[in-house]
Each structure stands twice: as C-alpha cells, then as structure tokens.
Design an enzyme around this catalytic site. Sequence first.
Site, PDB file in Angstrom:
ATOM      1  N   LEU A 164       0.835  -1.200   0.000  1.00 10.71           N
ATOM      2  CA  LEU A 164       0.000   0.000   0.000  1.00 10.71           C
ATOM      3  C   LEU A 164       0.874   1.256   0.000  1.00 10.71           C
ATOM      4  CD1 LEU A 164      -2.869   1.240   0.203  1.00 10.71           C
ATOM      5  CD2 LEU A 164      -2.629   1.109   2.704  1.00 10.71           C
ATOM      6  N   GLY A 170       2.835   7.603   2.630  1.00  9.28           N
ATOM      7  CA  GLY A 170       2.779   6.619   3.696  1.00  9.28           C
ATOM      8  C   GLY A 170       1.455   6.728   4.419  1.00  9.28           C
ATOM      9  N   SER A 171       1.367   7.687   5.344  1.00  8.00           N
ATOM     10  CA  SER A 171       0.100   7.908   6.042  1.00  8.00           C
ATOM     11  C   SER A 171      -0.987   8.368   5.081  1.00  8.00           C
ATOM     12  CB  SER A 171       0.292   8.957   7.145  1.00  8.00           C
ATOM     13  OG  SER A 171       1.177   8.483   8.138  1.00  8.00           O
ATOM     14  N   ILE A 179       7.892  -2.343   2.401  1.00  4.86           N
ATOM     15  CA  ILE A 179       7.146  -3.580   2.226  1.00  4.86           C
ATOM     16  C   ILE A 179       7.808  -4.715   3.002  1.00  4.86           C
ATOM     17  CG2 ILE A 179       6.190  -5.217   0.567  1.00  4.86           C
ATOM     18  CD1 ILE A 179       5.093  -2.276   0.457  1.00  4.86           C
ATOM     19  N   THR A 180       7.135  -5.186   4.043  1.00  4.11           N
ATOM     20  CA  THR A 180       7.595  -6.358   4.777  1.00  4.11           C
ATOM     21  C   THR A 180       7.527  -7.567   3.862  1.00  4.11           C
ATOM     22  OG1 THR A 180       6.793  -5.448   6.865  1.00  4.11           O
ATOM     23  CG2 THR A 180       7.185  -7.820   6.792  1.00  4.11           C
ATOM     24  N   ARG A 188      19.107 -10.640  40.919  1.00  8.44           N
ATOM     25  CA  ARG A 188      20.180  -9.676  41.152  1.00  8.44           C
ATOM     26  C   ARG A 188      20.132  -9.132  42.583  1.00  8.44           C
ATOM     27  NH1 ARG A 188      25.136  -7.615  39.430  1.00  8.44           N
ATOM     28  NH2 ARG A 188      25.142  -5.330  39.437  1.00  8.44           N
ATOM     29  N   GLN A 215      16.004  -0.351  31.787  1.00  3.86           N
ATOM     30  CA  GLN A 215      16.368   0.344  33.022  1.00  3.86           C
ATOM     31  C   GLN A 215      16.491  -0.632  34.190  1.00  3.86           C
ATOM     32  OE1 GLN A 215      17.049   3.539  32.842  1.00  3.86           O
ATOM     33  NE2 GLN A 215      17.557   3.877  34.991  1.00  3.86           N
ATOM     34  N   GLY A 256      19.731  -2.208  34.086  1.00  2.00           N
ATOM     35  CA  GLY A 256      20.848  -1.281  34.209  1.00  2.00           C
ATOM     36  C   GLY A 256      21.822  -1.410  33.050  1.00  2.00           C
ATOM     37  N   GLU A 278       1.519   0.111   9.810  1.00  4.16           N
ATOM     38  CA  GLU A 278       0.060  -0.016   9.639  1.00  4.16           C
ATOM     39  C   GLU A 278      -0.707   1.158  10.240  1.00  4.16           C
ATOM     40  OE1 GLU A 278      -1.657  -3.888   9.991  1.00  4.16           O
ATOM     41  OE2 GLU A 278       0.221  -4.860   9.457  1.00  4.16           O
TER      42      GLU A 278
END
Length: 390
Positions: A133, A139-140, A165-166, A275, A343, A346, A370
């Site tokens: 598409l 695009g959008s 295109i995937t 940890r 995070q 770490g 998409e």
Amino acid sequence: MIDSAPQPVDRDLPTDEARDLISLVRDITQREIAPKAAAEEDAGRFPRDLFTLLSESGLLGLPYDSEYGGGDQPYEVYLQVLEELAAARLTVGLGVSVHSLSCYALAHYGTKEQQVQHLPAMLGGGLLGAYCLSEPSSGSDAAGMRTKAVRDGDEWLLTGTKAWITHGGVADFYTVFARSGGEGTRGITAFLVPGDAEGLSAAVPEKKMGMKGSPTAQVHLDRVRISDDRRIGDEGQGFAIALSALDSGRLGIAACAVGVAQAALDEAVAYATAREQFGRRISDFQGMRFMLADMATQIEAGRALYLAAARLRDAGRPFAKQAAMAKLLCTDAAMKVTTDAVQVLGGYGYTADFPVERFMREAKVLQIVEGTNQIQRMVIARHLVGPDSR
C-alpha cells in the site's frame, strides 16, 4: 547472547481446540524460535524455514475458512497465537500478521473462483505474502499513491514503486494497490501479483534499527502485466478494501506489541529477583516493585483491549475504533515497558548479552507500521466527533 523462552501466559481461551492450538504454538516457539532468536536477528537472517514450518503446522491461515485451507479460528484466538510468536521473535509474529493481512483482500472481496484458485496455496501451501500500500511519497496519506494500473484489453499494466514492504523481495505473492483512474480515494484498485511476475523487482532491504531478520524493501513494478482475473473486487474499490484490511491488521500489530512487552517483563522480573545489591534482591526495593507492577498493568490493559476488539470483530459488530485504540495503547505500552526493562537491568540491559535492548529497538517500529499512532488518534477522533470540518 542470552535468550530465554517467554513465560507462559494464563490465557482465556474459548475451546479445548484453542487450548491445544496454543500448546502447539508454545512447543514450536520453545523448540524452534526462541533459542536462536537473538543470534538470527543479529545476523539479519530471514527465517523462511520457520514460516514453512508454521505453514505445515496450519498456523499461516488461522482466521480464514477451512474450505480454502484456513484454520476456522476466531480472531481472539488467532491474535493470542500472534502474541506467543512475537514474544519469542517479533520477525516471526509480525511476519505472520503481515501474511494474514496480505490474504485479507482475496478472502473477503475475491470471487468464489478466485478464492478456489488461489487461497489454498496462500493459506496452507507454504506461500508467503506481502501487502503493498505505502509508497515513497505516500505513507500515512495512502490516497496519494502514484502507482498506476492501466487497462490493456483483458489485462492490466502496473507501474510504480511501493515502499516499506515487509517481505519485499522474498514474498511469493503481493497484494498491490494501484491507481486505475481519478484522484483521491475513488480511483484505486487491488490486484494479486505473483512474486515471480515479469517486471517486478525489489530493492536492497532497508537497514533498520530492529527486526533485522525481516526484510523491508521497496518493490518496483515496471509494466507488470496482470490478467483481469487477478483484480480483487471492483475497479475503484481498492481503497475501501485497504482500509478494511488495516482494521484487522492493526489488531495483529497490537497483539505483537503485547507479546514483545510480555517478553521484556519476563526478563525484567527474572533479573530483578536474581540480582542482589546492598545485601538484598533488587526486587525487594519499593521503587523496583512499583516499576514492575506498572509494566505488568500496562500489558494486561493492552491484552484486554485487543481481545475486546477481537470479540467485537468475531461477533460481526463494528470494531474499527477499538482496533485503532488497541494499536495505539498496545504499541505505546510496548515502547514504555521495553524501555523500563532496559532500566531494570541497568548496564546489562544496554548490552546485547540480554534481549531487552533488542525488544526496545523492535517495539519502536510497532508505533509506526500499519498507520502511525498519530494516525490512530485521528481515526479514534473521527469516530468520536466526525471528520475534520475544514
């Protein structure tokens, strides 16, 4: 590199058949996908063998009619399969979602003759599809596409370039949208194009920050000749077909996002409980516990929303607004959860020795594909207050 299999989610499944299906998917992910996901992504290898295995296992056509090789599964089950696959490796989960999207036009708008001729191979014959598409300049704004479809007797000549295109260059078939006349949304028509069609070629795949094992490429059409019996739906109906397909496809993206987020949370919990700092597990510190609690809550909220939208779809009720909401919420949550997972770990989270940095890089694309999340907000607002009055 370290890869750990995602922890099983306690799923709300409607039938014993669905429970058996999820068990099959978990077995495949734990044996064939998760153990080598990091290495394969780092090497940028496309896992065609895994898609062949999924096809042989009946997992590439789950939400479609068994008369044509599909699995007769409701969308609420199909999406939970996608979540399991994406948690193991997003390249695979998203690839199945895109394949399903590429089958949508023919399955819902094709003639009986077209469906009998093509769908069995598409759904269960080992073929892999792509959805064309977007273009370099649209695009959008999909209605601004420039790819042309010119009628030549009982055939069409397709010329133009599709972008982002995937499966570009590796797909066996392409669902292509092209302008057959007029401007705007009314002059677009859908076509089913074989992957080996003369004049069809793919550019070198894009170099991406994530999902390196999934080829994303421009697809060029140079006077590709297609017979009229490969036109899907009526002339000029293509834009409506594309939007209808995207409503369902956005739920696939939402489910994939939840899968990635769940995998990140599993890693964060495992690390936090193992940890130790200052003589205590870091999961004993209130700040860490609150962070993990927020991550889990976002995941559960996203899962509940995509399943609620899927159940509307399964009941034959309008679901476009809820699909946009699910895509928006789930992909934003995936970005936040994966960032927080880095995070939690770490310095280790910033290294490729743990998969959370890969999850964070992969989550970003889900806010874009998409329909960007800004587009989703426009869709939701349109359902609430109507179109822009300008």
